[in-house]
Design a protein around this motif. Sequence first.
Motif, PDB file in Angstrom:
ATOM      1  N   SER A   1       0.818  -1.219   0.000  1.00  0.00           N
ATOM      2  CA  SER A   1       0.000   0.000   0.000  1.00  0.00           C
ATOM      3  C   SER A   1       0.850   1.267   0.000  1.00  0.00           C
ATOM      4  O   SER A   1       0.353   2.349  -0.338  1.00  0.00           O
ATOM      5  CB  SER A   1      -0.941   0.014   1.209  1.00  0.00           C
ATOM      6  OG  SER A   1      -0.230   0.163   2.422  1.00  0.00           O
TER       7      SER A   1
ATOM      8  N   LEU B   1      -5.937  -2.746  -8.628  1.00  0.00           N
ATOM      9  CA  LEU B   1      -6.595  -2.380  -7.388  1.00  0.00           C
ATOM     10  C   LEU B   1      -5.462  -2.083  -6.418  1.00  0.00           C
ATOM     11  O   LEU B   1      -4.880  -2.980  -5.805  1.00  0.00           O
ATOM     12  CB  LEU B   1      -7.461  -3.540  -6.872  1.00  0.00           C
ATOM     13  CG  LEU B   1      -8.658  -3.952  -7.728  1.00  0.00           C
ATOM     14  CD1 LEU B   1      -9.486  -5.008  -7.006  1.00  0.00           C
ATOM     15  CD2 LEU B   1      -9.516  -2.768  -8.098  1.00  0.00           C
ATOM     16  N   GLY B   2      -5.112  -0.816  -6.322  1.00  0.00           N
ATOM     17  CA  GLY B   2      -3.977  -0.409  -5.508  1.00  0.00           C
ATOM     18  C   GLY B   2      -4.081   1.048  -5.128  1.00  0.00           C
ATOM     19  O   GLY B   2      -4.861   1.803  -5.719  1.00  0.00           O
ATOM     20  N   THR B   3      -3.300   1.451  -4.160  1.00  0.00           N
ATOM     21  CA  THR B   3      -3.278   2.845  -3.726  1.00  0.00           C
ATOM     22  C   THR B   3      -2.591   3.708  -4.779  1.00  0.00           C
ATOM     23  O   THR B   3      -1.888   3.196  -5.663  1.00  0.00           O
ATOM     24  CB  THR B   3      -2.505   2.980  -2.407  1.00  0.00           C
ATOM     25  OG1 THR B   3      -1.157   2.542  -2.629  1.00  0.00           O
ATOM     26  CG2 THR B   3      -3.145   2.164  -1.296  1.00  0.00           C
TER      27      THR B   3
ATOM     28  N   ASP C   1      -5.117  -2.456  -1.328  1.00  0.00           N
ATOM     29  CA  ASP C   1      -5.710  -1.180  -1.736  1.00  0.00           C
ATOM     30  C   ASP C   1      -6.536  -0.565  -0.613  1.00  0.00           C
ATOM     31  O   ASP C   1      -7.692  -0.930  -0.395  1.00  0.00           O
ATOM     32  CB  ASP C   1      -6.571  -1.389  -2.983  1.00  0.00           C
ATOM     33  CG  ASP C   1      -7.028  -0.073  -3.593  1.00  0.00           C
ATOM     34  OD1 ASP C   1      -6.660   0.988  -3.054  1.00  0.00           O
ATOM     35  OD2 ASP C   1      -7.744  -0.118  -4.606  1.00  0.00           O
TER      36      ASP C   1
ATOM     37  N   LEU D   1      -9.806   1.261  -1.871  1.00  0.00           N
ATOM     38  CA  LEU D   1     -10.717   0.399  -2.611  1.00  0.00           C
ATOM     39  C   LEU D   1     -12.150   0.940  -2.587  1.00  0.00           C
ATOM     40  O   LEU D   1     -12.640   1.387  -1.562  1.00  0.00           O
ATOM     41  CB  LEU D   1     -10.690  -1.003  -2.002  1.00  0.00           C
ATOM     42  CG  LEU D   1     -11.456  -2.096  -2.734  1.00  0.00           C
ATOM     43  CD1 LEU D   1     -10.860  -2.367  -4.098  1.00  0.00           C
ATOM     44  CD2 LEU D   1     -11.472  -3.369  -1.893  1.00  0.00           C
TER      45      LEU D   1
ATOM     46  N   LYS E   1     -14.306   0.158  -8.292  1.00  0.00           N
ATOM     47  CA  LYS E   1     -13.033  -0.458  -8.692  1.00  0.00           C
ATOM     48  C   LYS E   1     -13.156  -1.973  -8.722  1.00  0.00           C
ATOM     49  O   LYS E   1     -12.633  -2.646  -9.619  1.00  0.00           O
ATOM     50  CB  LYS E   1     -11.914  -0.014  -7.744  1.00  0.00           C
ATOM     51  CG  LYS E   1     -11.554   1.462  -7.871  1.00  0.00           C
ATOM     52  CD  LYS E   1     -10.694   1.947  -6.712  1.00  0.00           C
ATOM     53  CE  LYS E   1      -9.253   1.577  -6.869  1.00  0.00           C
ATOM     54  NZ  LYS E   1      -8.403   2.242  -5.840  1.00  0.00           N
TER      55      LYS E   1
END
Length: 262
Positions: free
Chosen positions: A54, A99-101, A128, A131, A135
Amino acid sequence: MNEALKLILSKELIILDGDGTLYIGSKSLPGAREFVRFLDKSRKGFVVMTNNSSFSKEHHIKRLGRVLGRRFSEDEVFISTEAAIEYLREINVRRVYALGTPEFIQDLVRSGITHDPESPEVVVIAFDKTLTYGKLVRAVRHIMNGTPYVVVNPDVLCPTDRGYIPDAGSIWALIRTATGKEPMAVMGKPSNLFLNYMLRRLGVKPSDAVIIGDRLYTDIAMANENGIDSILVLTGETKAEDLVNSRYRPTFVVNTLIDLLK
Protein backbone atom coordinates in the motif's frame (compact mmCIF):
# COMPACT_ATOMS: atom_id res chain seq x y z
CA MET A 1 24.11 -17.00 24.34
CA ASN A 2 20.81 -18.63 23.30
CA GLU A 3 20.60 -20.99 20.32
CA ALA A 4 18.45 -18.66 18.21
CA LEU A 5 21.03 -15.88 18.54
CA LYS A 6 23.83 -18.30 17.65
CA LEU A 7 21.92 -19.13 14.47
CA ILE A 8 21.56 -15.45 13.60
CA LEU A 9 25.25 -14.76 14.10
CA SER A 10 26.17 -17.72 11.88
CA LYS A 11 24.31 -16.28 8.88
CA GLU A 12 25.41 -13.76 6.28
CA LEU A 13 21.98 -12.14 5.88
CA ILE A 14 19.10 -11.62 8.32
CA ILE A 15 15.75 -11.12 6.56
CA LEU A 16 13.33 -9.22 8.80
CA ASP A 17 9.60 -8.81 8.28
CA GLY A 18 8.14 -5.35 8.91
CA ASP A 19 4.47 -5.20 10.03
CA GLY A 20 4.00 -7.30 13.16
CA THR A 21 7.72 -8.01 13.60
CA LEU A 22 9.53 -4.67 13.79
CA TYR A 23 6.56 -2.33 14.12
CA ILE A 24 2.81 -1.93 14.11
CA GLY A 25 1.64 1.25 12.43
CA SER A 26 3.91 4.04 13.63
CA LYS A 27 5.19 2.26 16.75
CA SER A 28 8.16 -0.05 17.12
CA LEU A 29 7.53 -3.42 18.74
CA PRO A 30 9.34 -4.57 21.92
CA GLY A 31 13.03 -5.12 21.24
CA ALA A 32 12.96 -3.92 17.62
CA ARG A 33 15.27 -0.94 18.12
CA GLU A 34 17.60 -2.89 20.39
CA PHE A 35 17.75 -5.81 17.95
CA VAL A 36 18.56 -3.57 14.98
CA ARG A 37 21.28 -1.83 17.01
CA PHE A 38 22.69 -5.24 17.93
CA LEU A 39 22.84 -6.29 14.27
CA ASP A 40 24.61 -3.06 13.33
CA LYS A 41 27.06 -3.44 16.21
CA SER A 42 27.71 -7.07 15.20
CA ARG A 43 28.16 -5.97 11.57
CA LYS A 44 25.49 -8.38 10.41
CA GLY A 45 23.88 -7.61 7.09
CA PHE A 46 20.10 -7.41 7.25
CA VAL A 47 17.13 -6.34 5.14
CA VAL A 48 13.50 -5.54 5.84
CA MET A 49 11.29 -7.56 3.48
CA THR A 50 7.64 -6.49 3.59
CA ASN A 51 4.50 -7.60 1.77
CA ASN A 52 2.84 -4.24 2.44
CA SER A 53 2.16 -2.94 -1.09
CA SER A 54 0.00 0.00 0.00
CA PHE A 55 3.04 2.28 0.40
CA SER A 56 5.89 3.14 -1.94
CA LYS A 57 9.43 2.00 -1.20
CA GLU A 58 10.37 5.59 -0.32
CA HIS A 59 7.52 5.68 2.20
CA HIS A 60 8.68 2.43 3.82
CA ILE A 61 12.28 3.69 4.05
CA LYS A 62 11.18 6.92 5.73
CA ARG A 63 8.82 5.13 8.13
CA LEU A 64 11.51 2.65 9.16
CA GLY A 65 13.84 5.55 9.84
CA ARG A 66 11.28 7.25 12.09
CA VAL A 67 10.19 4.10 13.91
CA LEU A 68 13.62 2.51 14.42
CA GLY A 69 15.80 5.61 14.65
CA ARG A 70 18.16 4.53 11.88
CA ARG A 71 18.69 5.43 8.24
CA PHE A 72 17.89 2.69 5.73
CA SER A 73 19.32 2.39 2.23
CA GLU A 74 17.54 1.19 -0.94
CA ASP A 75 19.18 -2.23 -0.63
CA GLU A 76 18.05 -2.68 2.98
CA VAL A 77 14.33 -2.52 2.17
CA PHE A 78 12.41 -4.75 -0.26
CA ILE A 79 8.65 -4.55 -0.88
CA SER A 80 6.26 -6.90 -2.68
CA THR A 81 5.59 -4.23 -5.32
CA GLU A 82 9.13 -4.82 -6.60
CA ALA A 83 8.39 -8.52 -7.03
CA ALA A 84 5.20 -7.69 -8.92
CA ILE A 85 7.03 -5.33 -11.26
CA GLU A 86 9.76 -7.91 -11.85
CA TYR A 87 7.16 -10.55 -12.72
CA LEU A 88 5.23 -8.27 -15.07
CA ARG A 89 8.45 -7.37 -16.86
CA GLU A 90 9.37 -11.06 -17.22
CA ILE A 91 6.07 -11.83 -18.98
CA ASN A 92 6.30 -8.62 -21.06
CA VAL A 93 3.17 -6.96 -19.67
CA ARG A 94 2.97 -3.21 -20.30
CA ARG A 95 -0.67 -2.36 -19.48
CA VAL A 96 -2.47 -3.26 -16.25
CA TYR A 97 -5.54 -2.34 -14.27
CA ALA A 98 -4.61 -2.26 -10.59
CA LEU A 99 -6.60 -2.38 -7.39
CA GLY A 100 -3.98 -0.41 -5.51
CA THR A 101 -3.28 2.85 -3.73
CA PRO A 102 -2.04 5.91 -5.63
CA GLU A 103 1.48 5.17 -4.29
CA PHE A 104 1.33 1.61 -5.66
CA ILE A 105 0.13 2.78 -9.07
CA GLN A 106 2.81 5.47 -9.12
CA ASP A 107 5.47 2.80 -8.55
CA LEU A 108 4.09 0.82 -11.51
CA VAL A 109 4.11 3.87 -13.77
CA ARG A 110 7.65 4.79 -12.73
CA SER A 111 8.77 1.31 -13.77
CA GLY A 112 7.33 1.77 -17.26
CA ILE A 113 4.01 -0.06 -16.75
CA THR A 114 0.91 1.84 -17.87
CA HIS A 115 -2.17 1.92 -15.67
CA ASP A 116 -4.98 1.25 -18.17
CA PRO A 117 -8.47 0.83 -16.64
CA GLU A 118 -10.06 0.24 -20.07
CA SER A 119 -7.97 -2.40 -21.89
CA PRO A 120 -5.40 -3.98 -19.53
CA GLU A 121 -3.39 -7.07 -20.36
CA VAL A 122 -3.48 -8.10 -16.69
CA VAL A 123 -5.48 -7.11 -13.60
CA VAL A 124 -3.29 -6.55 -10.53
CA ILE A 125 -4.69 -7.08 -7.01
CA ALA A 126 -2.68 -5.19 -4.37
CA PHE A 127 -3.28 -3.94 -0.81
CA ASP A 128 -5.71 -1.18 -1.74
CA LYS A 129 -6.68 1.12 1.14
CA THR A 130 -8.54 3.29 -1.41
CA LEU A 131 -10.72 0.40 -2.61
CA THR A 132 -14.23 1.26 -3.85
CA TYR A 133 -17.09 -0.85 -5.13
CA GLY A 134 -16.66 0.70 -8.56
CA LYS A 135 -13.03 -0.46 -8.69
CA LEU A 136 -14.07 -3.98 -7.70
CA VAL A 137 -16.76 -4.06 -10.40
CA ARG A 138 -14.28 -3.01 -13.08
CA ALA A 139 -11.73 -5.63 -11.97
CA VAL A 140 -14.34 -8.42 -11.86
CA ARG A 141 -15.68 -7.54 -15.31
CA HIS A 142 -12.19 -7.58 -16.85
CA ILE A 143 -11.45 -10.97 -15.29
CA MET A 144 -14.84 -12.43 -16.27
CA ASN A 145 -14.14 -11.28 -19.84
CA GLY A 146 -10.90 -13.26 -19.91
CA THR A 147 -8.23 -10.89 -18.58
CA PRO A 148 -5.82 -12.81 -16.30
CA TYR A 149 -4.99 -11.45 -12.87
CA VAL A 150 -2.12 -11.52 -10.41
CA VAL A 151 -2.03 -10.95 -6.65
CA VAL A 152 0.75 -8.77 -5.21
CA ASN A 153 0.69 -10.28 -1.72
CA PRO A 154 -1.44 -12.94 0.02
CA ASP A 155 -1.67 -11.38 3.51
CA VAL A 156 -5.24 -11.57 4.79
CA LEU A 157 -4.80 -8.95 7.51
CA CYS A 158 -2.50 -6.02 8.21
CA PRO A 159 -1.84 -4.86 11.80
CA THR A 160 -2.29 -1.15 12.53
CA ASP A 161 -2.27 1.10 15.59
CA ARG A 162 -6.06 0.62 15.82
CA GLY A 163 -6.21 -3.12 15.14
CA TYR A 164 -6.22 -5.37 12.09
CA ILE A 165 -7.53 -4.28 8.69
CA PRO A 166 -8.21 -6.34 5.51
CA ASP A 167 -5.10 -6.78 3.34
CA ALA A 168 -4.62 -7.85 -0.29
CA GLY A 169 -5.38 -11.50 0.52
CA SER A 170 -8.88 -10.54 1.62
CA ILE A 171 -9.46 -8.54 -1.56
CA TRP A 172 -8.20 -11.53 -3.54
CA ALA A 173 -10.71 -13.78 -1.73
CA LEU A 174 -13.54 -11.53 -2.87
CA ILE A 175 -12.27 -11.49 -6.48
CA ARG A 176 -11.84 -15.27 -6.52
CA THR A 177 -15.34 -15.83 -5.10
CA ALA A 178 -16.93 -13.41 -7.58
CA THR A 179 -15.14 -14.73 -10.68
CA GLY A 180 -14.44 -18.38 -9.81
CA LYS A 181 -10.98 -17.88 -11.29
CA GLU A 182 -7.48 -18.32 -9.88
CA PRO A 183 -4.59 -15.87 -10.39
CA MET A 184 -1.67 -16.36 -12.78
CA ALA A 185 0.71 -15.77 -9.90
CA VAL A 186 0.88 -14.59 -6.30
CA MET A 187 3.89 -12.39 -5.57
CA GLY A 188 5.22 -11.23 -2.22
CA LYS A 189 6.10 -13.67 0.54
CA PRO A 190 6.13 -16.69 0.33
CA SER A 191 6.79 -16.31 -3.42
CA ASN A 192 10.12 -17.65 -4.71
CA LEU A 193 10.06 -14.78 -7.19
CA PHE A 194 10.27 -12.23 -4.37
CA LEU A 195 12.95 -14.15 -2.49
CA ASN A 196 15.12 -14.83 -5.55
CA TYR A 197 14.84 -11.23 -6.73
CA MET A 198 16.15 -9.99 -3.39
CA LEU A 199 18.90 -12.59 -3.02
CA ARG A 200 20.12 -11.92 -6.58
CA ARG A 201 20.32 -8.21 -5.84
CA LEU A 202 22.39 -8.88 -2.73
CA GLY A 203 24.44 -11.85 -4.00
CA VAL A 204 23.47 -14.14 -1.11
CA LYS A 205 22.63 -17.88 -1.16
CA PRO A 206 19.44 -19.10 0.60
CA SER A 207 21.52 -21.26 2.95
CA ASP A 208 23.35 -18.15 4.15
CA ALA A 209 20.15 -16.39 5.28
CA VAL A 210 17.68 -16.60 8.16
CA ILE A 211 14.12 -15.24 8.08
CA ILE A 212 12.51 -13.58 11.11
CA GLY A 213 8.78 -12.87 10.92
CA ASP A 214 5.37 -13.09 12.54
CA ARG A 215 3.31 -14.97 9.92
CA LEU A 216 3.32 -18.70 9.38
CA TYR A 217 1.79 -18.65 5.89
CA THR A 218 4.17 -16.01 4.48
CA ASP A 219 7.43 -15.62 6.45
CA ILE A 220 7.80 -19.18 7.75
CA ALA A 221 6.30 -20.74 4.61
CA MET A 222 8.90 -18.98 2.46
CA ALA A 223 11.65 -20.24 4.75
CA ASN A 224 10.35 -23.83 4.79
CA GLU A 225 9.86 -23.97 1.02
CA ASN A 226 13.39 -22.76 0.32
CA GLY A 227 15.40 -24.59 2.98
CA ILE A 228 16.04 -21.44 5.01
CA ASP A 229 16.22 -21.31 8.82
CA SER A 230 13.54 -19.17 10.43
CA ILE A 231 12.49 -17.55 13.68
CA LEU A 232 8.84 -16.87 14.46
CA VAL A 233 8.04 -13.91 16.71
CA LEU A 234 4.65 -13.80 18.44
CA THR A 235 4.16 -10.04 18.26
CA GLY A 236 1.94 -10.06 15.17
CA GLU A 237 -0.70 -12.23 13.54
CA THR A 238 0.46 -15.68 14.70
CA LYS A 239 -0.32 -16.91 18.21
CA ALA A 240 1.37 -19.85 19.96
CA GLU A 241 -1.72 -22.05 19.57
CA ASP A 242 -1.63 -21.56 15.78
CA LEU A 243 1.51 -23.70 15.62
CA VAL A 244 -0.34 -26.83 16.75
CA ASN A 245 -2.08 -27.51 13.43
CA SER A 246 0.23 -25.60 11.11
CA ARG A 247 2.23 -27.38 8.43
CA TYR A 248 4.83 -24.62 8.59
CA ARG A 249 7.54 -25.05 11.18
CA PRO A 250 9.98 -22.34 12.30
CA THR A 251 13.45 -23.28 13.54
CA PHE A 252 12.84 -21.25 16.70
CA VAL A 253 9.91 -19.41 18.30
CA VAL A 254 10.27 -16.33 20.54
CA ASN A 255 7.72 -14.03 22.12
CA THR A 256 9.44 -10.79 21.06
CA LEU A 257 12.69 -9.68 19.43
CA ILE A 258 14.06 -8.69 22.82
CA ASP A 259 14.06 -12.40 23.78
CA LEU A 260 16.71 -13.01 21.13
CA LEU A 261 19.10 -10.78 23.05
CA LYS A 262 18.62 -12.38 26.47
